[in-house]
Every structure is written in C-alpha cells, then in structure tokens.
Design a protein around this motif. Structure first.
Motif, mmCIF file in Angstrom:
data_model
loop_
_atom_site.group_PDB
_atom_site.id
_atom_site.type_symbol
_atom_site.label_atom_id
_atom_site.label_comp_id
_atom_site.label_asym_id
_atom_site.label_seq_id
_atom_site.Cartn_x
_atom_site.Cartn_y
_atom_site.Cartn_z
ATOM 1 N N ASP A 133 -3.324 8.664 1.293
ATOM 2 C CA ASP A 133 -2.131 9.567 1.642
ATOM 3 C C ASP A 133 -1.005 8.784 1.448
ATOM 4 O OD1 ASP A 133 -2.195 7.572 3.790
ATOM 5 O OD2 ASP A 133 -2.010 9.027 5.434
ATOM 6 N N SER A 134 -0.799 7.531 0.941
ATOM 7 C CA SER A 134 0.440 7.176 0.375
ATOM 8 C C SER A 134 1.145 7.882 -0.645
ATOM 9 C CB SER A 134 0.404 5.462 0.182
ATOM 10 O OG SER A 134 -0.252 5.537 -0.973
ATOM 11 N N GLU A 135 2.514 7.787 -0.386
ATOM 12 C CA GLU A 135 3.282 8.476 -1.523
ATOM 13 C C GLU A 135 4.274 7.687 -2.235
ATOM 14 O OE1 GLU A 135 4.835 11.975 0.642
ATOM 15 O OE2 GLU A 135 3.082 12.853 1.036
ATOM 16 N N GLY A 136 3.864 6.671 -2.577
ATOM 17 C CA GLY A 136 4.999 5.955 -3.307
ATOM 18 C C GLY A 136 4.635 6.041 -4.839
ATOM 19 N N ASN A 137 5.713 5.328 -5.597
ATOM 20 C CA ASN A 137 5.990 5.591 -7.086
ATOM 21 C C ASN A 137 4.988 4.909 -8.002
ATOM 22 O OD1 ASN A 137 8.243 7.250 -6.507
ATOM 23 N ND2 ASN A 137 9.665 5.231 -6.093
ATOM 24 N N LEU A 138 4.110 3.828 -7.586
ATOM 25 C CA LEU A 138 3.211 3.076 -8.418
ATOM 26 C C LEU A 138 1.926 3.920 -8.559
ATOM 27 C CD1 LEU A 138 3.652 -0.564 -7.133
ATOM 28 C CD2 LEU A 138 5.043 0.760 -8.786
ATOM 29 N N SER A 139 1.736 3.909 -9.862
ATOM 30 C CA SER A 139 0.313 4.586 -10.343
ATOM 31 C C SER A 139 -0.454 3.733 -10.790
ATOM 32 C CB SER A 139 0.829 5.859 -11.412
ATOM 33 O OG SER A 139 1.362 5.316 -12.478
ATOM 34 N N LEU A 140 -1.918 3.945 -10.707
ATOM 35 C CA LEU A 140 -2.712 2.981 -11.263
ATOM 36 C C LEU A 140 -2.925 3.095 -12.586
ATOM 37 C CD1 LEU A 140 -4.929 0.674 -10.998
ATOM 38 C CD2 LEU A 140 -6.758 2.497 -10.394
ATOM 39 N N ILE A 141 -2.838 2.191 -13.500
ATOM 40 C CA ILE A 141 -3.218 2.329 -15.042
ATOM 41 C C ILE A 141 -4.479 1.898 -15.230
ATOM 42 C CG2 ILE A 141 -2.452 1.228 -17.291
ATOM 43 C CD1 ILE A 141 0.634 1.215 -16.272
ATOM 44 N N GLY A 142 -5.046 0.677 -14.484
ATOM 45 C CA GLY A 142 -6.187 0.282 -14.708
ATOM 46 C C GLY A 142 -6.282 -1.233 -14.801
ATOM 47 N N GLY A 143 -6.603 -2.279 -15.529
ATOM 48 C CA GLY A 143 -6.509 -3.527 -15.316
ATOM 49 C C GLY A 143 -7.519 -4.055 -16.150
ATOM 50 N N ALA A 192 0.863 -1.238 -0.090
ATOM 51 C CA ALA A 192 0.037 0.079 0.129
ATOM 52 C C ALA A 192 0.710 1.135 0.112
ATOM 53 C CB ALA A 192 -0.814 -0.066 1.340
ATOM 54 N N GLN A 193 1.915 1.148 0.770
ATOM 55 C CA GLN A 193 2.904 2.219 0.766
ATOM 56 C C GLN A 193 3.643 2.644 -0.667
ATOM 57 O OE1 GLN A 193 2.996 4.841 3.298
ATOM 58 N NE2 GLN A 193 1.090 3.761 4.125
ATOM 59 N N SER A 194 3.622 1.674 -1.336
ATOM 60 C CA SER A 194 4.398 1.803 -2.555
ATOM 61 C C SER A 194 3.474 2.394 -3.581
ATOM 62 C CB SER A 194 4.897 0.248 -3.066
ATOM 63 O OG SER A 194 3.651 -0.309 -3.493
ATOM 64 N N LEU A 195 2.188 2.622 -3.178
ATOM 65 C CA LEU A 195 1.309 3.233 -4.210
ATOM 66 C C LEU A 195 1.110 4.764 -4.234
ATOM 67 C CD1 LEU A 195 -1.794 0.879 -4.188
ATOM 68 C CD2 LEU A 195 0.344 0.735 -5.406
ATOM 69 N N ASP A 196 0.994 5.479 -5.224
ATOM 70 C CA ASP A 196 0.690 6.840 -5.110
ATOM 71 C C ASP A 196 -0.866 7.091 -4.827
ATOM 72 O OD1 ASP A 196 0.138 9.614 -5.608
ATOM 73 O OD2 ASP A 196 1.484 9.637 -7.517
ATOM 74 N N GLY A 197 -1.163 7.358 -3.649
ATOM 75 C CA GLY A 197 -2.501 7.312 -3.194
ATOM 76 C C GLY A 197 -3.364 8.027 -3.724
ATOM 77 N N TYR A 198 -2.927 9.585 -3.969
ATOM 78 C CA TYR A 198 -3.754 10.628 -4.455
ATOM 79 C C TYR A 198 -4.085 10.188 -5.879
ATOM 80 C CZ TYR A 198 -5.386 14.980 -6.417
ATOM 81 O OH TYR A 198 -6.123 15.738 -6.963
ATOM 82 N N GLN A 199 -3.066 9.771 -6.782
ATOM 83 C CA GLN A 199 -3.349 9.381 -7.997
ATOM 84 C C GLN A 199 -4.316 8.078 -8.237
ATOM 85 O OE1 GLN A 199 -2.225 6.329 -9.995
ATOM 86 N NE2 GLN A 199 -2.995 6.993 -11.998
ATOM 87 N N VAL A 200 -3.975 7.146 -7.349
ATOM 88 C CA VAL A 200 -4.817 5.927 -7.509
ATOM 89 C C VAL A 200 -6.317 6.264 -7.324
ATOM 90 C CG1 VAL A 200 -5.498 3.835 -6.308
ATOM 91 C CG2 VAL A 200 -3.112 4.174 -6.617
ATOM 92 N N GLU A 201 -6.518 7.235 -6.312
ATOM 93 C CA GLU A 201 -7.921 7.713 -5.718
ATOM 94 C C GLU A 201 -8.542 8.328 -7.266
ATOM 95 O OE1 GLU A 201 -10.259 10.121 -2.433
ATOM 96 O OE2 GLU A 201 -8.065 9.688 -2.187
ATOM 97 N N SER A 202 -7.656 9.418 -7.818
ATOM 98 C CA SER A 202 -8.108 10.167 -8.947
ATOM 99 C C SER A 202 -8.481 9.196 -10.050
ATOM 100 C CB SER A 202 -6.995 10.940 -9.312
ATOM 101 O OG SER A 202 -6.848 12.163 -8.315
ATOM 102 N N GLU A 203 -7.653 8.193 -10.448
ATOM 103 C CA GLU A 203 -7.744 7.160 -11.474
ATOM 104 C C GLU A 203 -8.828 6.368 -11.318
ATOM 105 O OE1 GLU A 203 -7.198 5.533 -15.122
ATOM 106 O OE2 GLU A 203 -6.386 7.466 -14.252
#
Length: 267
Positions: A102-112, A65-76
């Motif tokens: 609130d996580s600030e990792g480097n992984l962004s959600l593309i989809g799936g 979870a901490q490796s994800l860009d939380g804000y970007q995931v929520e927006s996507e």
C-alpha cells in the motif's frame, strides 16, 4: 564539496586511505607485481555509520519502504516470478523488509542482479540500488584468497564494498554515488544516473579496455569469471568485466562500465 560529505569522493578522507595517485610498492610473484586483495579497513563499519549519521544520510527501513510504489513492486515481482522463479525468490527475500503493497512512493522496481535490487527514480532521472545482508553477495562481491592461494569471491562487508565502489567510480566514472545507509547498518543505497543505451559487444568492450590502458590478466583461480574477465592497470585490478556490466550510451557513444569489481594491488 566538504571533506565529510556523504559521497564516494569523500571516502578516502573519511577512512584515512592513501590518495588515488599513490601506488603501492611493487613486489615480485612469478615475474609480476603481487596482486593480493587488500584486507578490510580496520576502522570498521561503525565509522561509516557515524559518517552517514553526521551527514544526515541514515534511513530507517520503514522510510525507504514508503518511498516505493508498492503496487508496482508487487506486480513486477509477480512478473519476475513467472519468468524466473528462482531469481524472483531472491529479489523477494531482499525486499522482504521494505515491500509494502500500500505504499505510494515514486520508486519503481526495475529488477536487479546477484548483488543489488534496482529501482527507477524517474523524477531525478536516476536509479537507486539496494544492497545489504539479506542478499547472498552481502554489500557486493569482493575478491579474496583461500588457504591454497587461489583467488575466490565472497560476500563483501560494508566498508570493503564501499572501497570497491569508490575505486570503480575513480576508474570508470558513471556518476555512481552514495544515497543513504540503513540506520542499523543492514542496508546501503547507491544512486546512479540512468543511462540509455545497449550493452557493447565483447570485442568492443575488450578494445575499449585496452584503449583505456588496461591489460588482460589471469590470476590463480578456479573460477572462470576471475580467470577470463579480469584486467589490470596502474596497481588496480578489475574483474567481472563483461558486456552485461557496461552500457554503450546513446547520448555520446561512449562505453560506461558499471558493477565492475575492483581491488587495489598490494605490496
């Protein structure tokens, strides 16, 4: 590479599977070799978990979870919900244990898709695929046979899905490999180089499959996908072979299939 390295190339050794070049004995079924899907490995998922732990590749859900860009995931996710609400709910369900705004990792959600949630890892020029029990496909769809002898798809368990991914990489090399396993065995992370390109046409993909030695095959089934998108070669069955599961790469003009469902023919 060490025999016990946490990699698809080591999976045969770890599970005691026959070498890829060893073909099963051929039987007869309406004039063709039998194509009954194999049973899951009797070694079970505990062996896989031990292997990942020994390789230092077990990961807590909170760490991922901490490796994800939380804000970007929520927006996507919000954007996906607006465009396709049902699919957005599916992704949200599979991300429920990992999404922290609130996580600030480097992984962004593309989809799936129906099997995996896909993240971009720009620092390493690769994608990370999340699979697990929260999705309707389990760790990835697998082929089985029902009581009437008809081929079906069902959610795959950890070990049998790993065998499927191993077969895919042996037959359609794309750089797919293991990344990490959830410490409780509830999720699996795969990694794959990011390939820039477009989906090939149906005709181009079919021509490419034939050039690679594959032949179209129709098993006994009520599912259109299995009836229309299945191929066979040298004791291996490949299904869900469609343009959406392949990339025509800009870099070299080659076709790279991915997310193909593979099984090995049985005697």
């Amino acid at each position: 590479m060490p025999d016990n390295a946490f990699s698809l190339k080591s999976l045969r050794k770890v599970l005691g599977l026959p070498h890829a070049s060893e073909k099963p004995a051929q039987g007869h079924d309406r004039g063709n070799a039998r194509t009954d899907p194999p049973q899951p490995s009797p070694l079970g998922d505990s062996r896989i978990t031990e292997w990942a732990g020994a390789a230092g590749r077990c990961l807590e859900g909170s760490d991922f979870a901490q490796s994800l860009d939380g804000y970007q995931v929520e927006s996507e996710l919000s954007e996906i919900f607006r465009e396709t609400p049902e699919f957005g709910r599916s992704l949200a369900l599979r991300l429920a244990d990992f999404h922290q705004s609130d996580s600030e990792g480097n992984l962004s959600l593309i989809g799936g898709g129906g099997e995996a949630v896909v993240f971009g890892d720009p620092a390493n020029q690769q994608v990370i695929k999340l699979l697990g029990g929260a999705g309707k496909a389990g760790f990835g769809w697998t082929v089985d046979i029902d009581a009437e002898g008809m081929w079906i798809l069902r959610p795959g368990g950890l070990t049998e899905s790993l065998i499927r991914f191993m077969l895919a990489e042996e037959n359609f090399p794309t750089g797919l490999d293991l990344h990490a396993l959830g410490s409780d065995g509830s999720f699996l992370l795969l990694q794959q180089p990011f390939i820039v390109g477009t989906n090939p046409s149906e005709n181009d993909l079919a021509d490419w499959m034939r050039q690679q030695g594959w032949q179209a095959y129709t098993p006994p089934t009520r599912l259109d996908m299995l009836a229309q998108l299945t191929w066979r070669r040298d004791g291996i069955i490949a299904t869900d072979v469609r343009p959406e599961n392949a990339i025509l790469a800009e870099s070299d003009g080659e076709i790279y299939p991915f997310d193909i469902i593979l099984i090995r023919e049985q005697a």
